[in-house]
Design a protein around this motif. Sequence first.
Motif, mmCIF file in Angstrom:
data_model
loop_
_atom_site.group_PDB
_atom_site.id
_atom_site.type_symbol
_atom_site.label_atom_id
_atom_site.label_comp_id
_atom_site.label_asym_id
_atom_site.label_seq_id
_atom_site.Cartn_x
_atom_site.Cartn_y
_atom_site.Cartn_z
ATOM 1 N N SER A 9 -7.813 9.802 3.415
ATOM 2 C CA SER A 9 -6.580 10.650 3.186
ATOM 3 C C SER A 9 -6.490 11.371 1.942
ATOM 4 O O SER A 9 -7.210 11.032 0.949
ATOM 5 C CB SER A 9 -5.314 9.810 3.153
ATOM 6 O OG SER A 9 -5.112 9.206 4.270
ATOM 7 N N PHE A 61 -5.013 13.750 -1.168
ATOM 8 C CA PHE A 61 -3.629 13.912 -1.967
ATOM 9 C C PHE A 61 -4.086 14.932 -2.995
ATOM 10 O O PHE A 61 -5.124 15.043 -3.616
ATOM 11 C CB PHE A 61 -3.068 12.739 -2.238
ATOM 12 C CG PHE A 61 -2.573 12.277 -1.159
ATOM 13 C CD1 PHE A 61 -1.417 12.030 -0.481
ATOM 14 C CD2 PHE A 61 -3.433 10.831 -0.923
ATOM 15 C CE1 PHE A 61 -1.049 11.431 0.706
ATOM 16 C CE2 PHE A 61 -3.168 10.018 0.351
ATOM 17 C CZ PHE A 61 -2.108 10.228 0.890
ATOM 18 N N THR A 93 4.129 15.163 -0.958
ATOM 19 C CA THR A 93 3.167 14.209 -0.066
ATOM 20 C C THR A 93 3.355 12.935 -0.804
ATOM 21 O O THR A 93 2.469 11.967 -0.359
ATOM 22 C CB THR A 93 1.739 14.509 -0.150
ATOM 23 O OG1 THR A 93 1.336 14.841 -1.458
ATOM 24 C CG2 THR A 93 1.624 15.862 0.589
ATOM 25 N N GLN A 114 4.073 10.241 1.833
ATOM 26 C CA GLN A 114 2.918 9.845 2.660
ATOM 27 C C GLN A 114 2.133 8.853 1.706
ATOM 28 O O GLN A 114 1.351 7.973 2.375
ATOM 29 C CB GLN A 114 2.325 11.213 3.037
ATOM 30 C CG GLN A 114 1.027 10.876 3.951
ATOM 31 C CD GLN A 114 0.305 12.126 4.200
ATOM 32 O OE1 GLN A 114 0.608 13.424 3.825
ATOM 33 N NE2 GLN A 114 -1.024 11.977 4.548
ATOM 34 N N PHE A 115 1.682 8.842 0.750
ATOM 35 C CA PHE A 115 0.865 8.479 -0.120
ATOM 36 C C PHE A 115 1.501 6.807 -0.421
ATOM 37 O O PHE A 115 0.940 5.960 -0.249
ATOM 38 C CB PHE A 115 0.672 8.732 -1.533
ATOM 39 C CG PHE A 115 0.034 8.215 -2.410
ATOM 40 C CD1 PHE A 115 -1.601 7.868 -2.377
ATOM 41 C CD2 PHE A 115 0.468 7.161 -3.487
ATOM 42 C CE1 PHE A 115 -2.288 7.457 -3.119
ATOM 43 C CE2 PHE A 115 -0.354 6.276 -4.109
ATOM 44 C CZ PHE A 115 -1.678 6.438 -4.179
ATOM 45 N N GLN A 149 3.629 5.296 1.801
ATOM 46 C CA GLN A 149 3.568 4.839 2.977
ATOM 47 C C GLN A 149 2.138 3.978 3.527
ATOM 48 O O GLN A 149 1.978 2.966 3.674
ATOM 49 C CB GLN A 149 4.034 5.828 4.101
ATOM 50 C CG GLN A 149 4.256 5.002 5.499
ATOM 51 C CD GLN A 149 5.564 4.109 5.502
ATOM 52 O OE1 GLN A 149 6.718 4.756 5.000
ATOM 53 N NE2 GLN A 149 5.397 2.987 5.850
ATOM 54 N N LEU A 150 1.148 4.836 2.716
ATOM 55 C CA LEU A 150 -0.271 4.445 2.885
ATOM 56 C C LEU A 150 -0.329 3.135 2.233
ATOM 57 O O LEU A 150 -1.033 2.364 2.754
ATOM 58 C CB LEU A 150 -1.169 5.408 2.646
ATOM 59 C CG LEU A 150 -2.586 5.025 2.292
ATOM 60 C CD1 LEU A 150 -3.163 4.930 3.751
ATOM 61 C CD2 LEU A 150 -3.362 6.087 1.649
ATOM 62 N N ASP A 199 2.022 0.273 3.694
ATOM 63 C CA ASP A 199 1.704 -0.482 4.924
ATOM 64 C C ASP A 199 0.426 -1.117 4.781
ATOM 65 O O ASP A 199 0.381 -2.615 5.201
ATOM 66 C CB ASP A 199 1.388 0.927 5.922
ATOM 67 C CG ASP A 199 2.538 1.462 6.380
ATOM 68 O OD1 ASP A 199 3.637 1.012 6.412
ATOM 69 O OD2 ASP A 199 2.093 2.640 7.044
#
Length: 359
Positions: A212, A214, A337, A340-341, A343-344, A347
């Motif tokens: 991923s 960023f 973003t 999204q980071f 969440q990565l 998770d």
Amino acid sequence: MKYLRWLLFPFSLIYGLVVIIRNWCYDAGLYKSYKFTKPVISVGNLDVGGAGKSPMTEYLIRLLKDDFKLATLSRGYGRKTKGYIVAENPSLTTAEHLGDEPSQFKHKFPDVTVAVCEKRVQGIKKLISHHDVILMDDAYQHRAVEPGLSILLFDYNRLNEPHLLLPAGNLREPFSGRWRAQAIVISKCPLTLNDDEKIAAVQRVKPMQYQSLFFTSIAYLLPQAQNGDPANVSIDADTTVFLLTGIANAGPLLQYIGGITPHVIHHNYPDHHQFTLKNIAKLADEFAAYPAQKKMIITTEKDAQRLDDSWFQSPQSVAYELPVFVIPIKVEFLNGTGLQFDQLITDYVREHTTYNSIH
């Protein structure tokens, strides 16, 4: 300087061969690399110098500290102590005991466990039973630990530098070593970064399909007192700023302050420089002699950890009540973003903490 780099190139070949053999031994299992069942997150970079590792570690602390029992583990570069130390009382929170970055973490996040240890495996083994998540700062080359998630940072302003190893270049290991990361962050980007510039950066970094990617920038906050308290001060075009730094790359901060006022006097020292009273006396003399009506001294959070409070509090000191202020920084993700980071990261942490709670 360019010619000197080429003169050093043969030494880079020798250094590179040693690093490649070492990495191969870890990859082949000839050297043991420990993997832990609880979440271990590594933040690091391939080259020497500041790519924004500390602000990224602080970002992760803010993201996780309210939901998980968190510990940071650093080598403690520049400290005068050895071995495993946890900052459990005020006497163990100074840069002399911990190093400047861990000291900064502890002062900003007093409820988070901050530990230092040259041998990261030993440090994690001591922390793991009492914590949910371990954050390793500046640990990408520490192959004795196999983190569950590695975040690799690249400074946007240095992307076009040649991929040369030390001492001719700035890389600690070959550029191919980026494959071990699960997330790549291109840091210190301009806020005005356009699509063409992003494409050029991606082509330079060449992320793998499973990584991923960023883009982040630095956000500078309002000046604070040295102890972190709010300060009723501001910088404008009429302010003369004496900038005191001992960091790897003061360029972005210098550019930021220079965009506000043209009156900047830079006292620049090497990264992790241990400031002395002589350094501060020189600064105090120049500050007192400068004729400007509005003037102030600015330093970074990291540098503030290496300033002795007694220099500014003792009436006998040449630096007594010198107006030194700190400009904090934080990571800002571009184009929204950040979610999204986040969440990565969450998770990964929740998956592994849930596994441990079940087993």
